[in-house]
Design a protein around this motif. Structure first.
Motif, PDB file in Angstrom:
ATOM      1  N   PHE A 298      -4.921  79.717  64.379  1.00  9.89           N
ATOM      2  CA  PHE A 298      -3.927  78.642  64.352  1.00  9.89           C
ATOM      3  C   PHE A 298      -4.536  77.373  63.776  1.00  9.89           C
ATOM      4  O   PHE A 298      -5.650  76.986  64.128  1.00  9.89           O
ATOM      5  N   ILE A 299      -3.788  76.722  62.888  1.00 11.17           N
ATOM      6  CA  ILE A 299      -4.239  75.518  62.204  1.00 11.17           C
ATOM      7  C   ILE A 299      -3.446  74.329  62.733  1.00 11.17           C
ATOM      8  O   ILE A 299      -2.215  74.304  62.636  1.00 11.17           O
ATOM      9  N   ILE A 300      -4.174  73.366  63.287  1.00 11.64           N
ATOM     10  CA  ILE A 300      -3.578  72.112  63.726  1.00 11.64           C
ATOM     11  C   ILE A 300      -3.962  71.074  62.686  1.00 11.64           C
ATOM     12  O   ILE A 300      -5.147  70.808  62.468  1.00 11.64           O
TER      13      ILE A 300
ATOM     14  N   GLU B 133      -6.685  83.486  68.377  1.00 14.80           N
ATOM     15  CA  GLU B 133      -8.079  83.882  68.569  1.00 14.80           C
ATOM     16  C   GLU B 133      -9.003  82.721  68.206  1.00 14.80           C
ATOM     17  O   GLU B 133      -9.998  82.469  68.868  1.00 14.80           O
ATOM     18  N   ILE B 134      -8.650  82.006  67.127  1.00 15.16           N
ATOM     19  CA  ILE B 134      -9.394  80.835  66.663  1.00 15.16           C
ATOM     20  C   ILE B 134      -8.391  79.721  66.405  1.00 15.16           C
ATOM     21  O   ILE B 134      -7.294  79.965  65.902  1.00 15.16           O
ATOM     22  N   ILE B 135      -8.788  78.493  66.745  1.00 17.26           N
ATOM     23  CA  ILE B 135      -7.961  77.313  66.492  1.00 17.26           C
ATOM     24  C   ILE B 135      -8.800  76.356  65.649  1.00 17.26           C
ATOM     25  O   ILE B 135      -9.890  75.953  66.055  1.00 17.26           O
ATOM     26  N   VAL B 136      -8.294  76.013  64.466  1.00 20.94           N
ATOM     27  CA  VAL B 136      -8.950  75.050  63.593  1.00 20.94           C
ATOM     28  C   VAL B 136      -8.117  73.777  63.659  1.00 20.94           C
ATOM     29  O   VAL B 136      -6.947  73.782  63.282  1.00 20.94           O
ATOM     30  N   ALA B 137      -8.712  72.699  64.163  1.00 23.04           N
ATOM     31  CA  ALA B 137      -7.991  71.441  64.353  1.00 23.04           C
ATOM     32  C   ALA B 137      -8.574  70.363  63.446  1.00 23.04           C
ATOM     33  O   ALA B 137      -9.721  69.953  63.614  1.00 23.04           O
ATOM     34  N   ASP B 138      -7.768  69.924  62.480  1.00 16.85           N
ATOM     35  CA  ASP B 138      -8.183  68.870  61.557  1.00 16.85           C
ATOM     36  C   ASP B 138      -7.747  67.527  62.137  1.00 16.85           C
ATOM     37  O   ASP B 138      -6.555  67.266  62.296  1.00 16.85           O
TER      38      ASP B 138
ATOM     39  N   ILE C  66     -12.399  74.953  66.659  1.00 18.15           N
ATOM     40  CA  ILE C  66     -13.286  74.392  65.648  1.00 18.15           C
ATOM     41  C   ILE C  66     -12.653  73.085  65.185  1.00 18.15           C
ATOM     42  O   ILE C  66     -11.519  73.075  64.700  1.00 18.15           O
ATOM     43  N   LEU C  67     -13.379  71.993  65.365  1.00 21.82           N
ATOM     44  CA  LEU C  67     -12.895  70.673  64.978  1.00 21.82           C
ATOM     45  C   LEU C  67     -13.402  70.335  63.584  1.00 21.82           C
ATOM     46  O   LEU C  67     -14.589  70.526  63.279  1.00 21.82           O
TER      47      LEU C  67
END
Length: 154
Positions: free
Chosen positions: A5-7, A58-63, A88-89
């Motif tokens: 998931f991409i934030i 499973e993985i969250i990438v937060a920009d 992952i920030l």
């Protein structure tokens, strides 16, 4: 296939380019299906859908680029349901106060997250960023126990 998931800010052409050229390929190359709420919602209440994506990813990438308050809420929610190892920030490098490109009183990663490991990216070096993001995703996947990442919140 598990989701990544991409934030990130929606509707910003520069960030959309970063997502398309680096984040989505990094997630895909790690065997995950990239999801972003503006591209994959089911027409429901966005906050409810975001919560669902965070819970199941499973993985969250937060920009954290551009200091969007909702991102801090979403990152806090992920941490609150014990998905810190899945998170992952990232942020554009000028948001790092130690960067030569940082503008005094300009956008930054706020103090509540600034002490965490943040991958800062340069707009002109997206291939390098994609490569490093892939490494970080693979390391996170290696430490997450099967089934743990998709466990429902309490």
């Amino acid at each position: 296939m598990a989701d990544g998931f991409i934030i990130m800010q929606i509707g910003n052409p520069d960030l959309d380019r970063v997502c398309e050229k680096a984040i989505v390929p990094a997630i895909t190359n790690c065997g995950l299906s990239p999801k972003r709420v503006d591209k994959h919602n089911n027409g429901g209440l966005l906050k409810s859908e975001i919560i669902g994506f965070i819970q199941s990813a499973e993985i969250i990438v937060a920009d954290l680029t551009n200091e969007r308050p909702n991102f801090y809420l979403e990152v806090g929610y992920a941490m609150g349901i014990d998905k810190f190892r899945n998170l992952i920030l990232i942020a554009r490098e000028d948001h790092n106060p130690e960067s030569a490109n940082h503008i005094k009183n300009g956008p930054k990663v706020h103090f509540d997250l600034s002490g965490y490991d943040i991958l800062f990216w340069y707009p002109e070096r997206l291939a390098e960023f994609q490569n490093e993001l892939e490494k970080r995703i693979r390391r996170r996947l290696a430490v997450i126990q099967p089934g743990e990442a998709t466990a429902k919140s309490p």
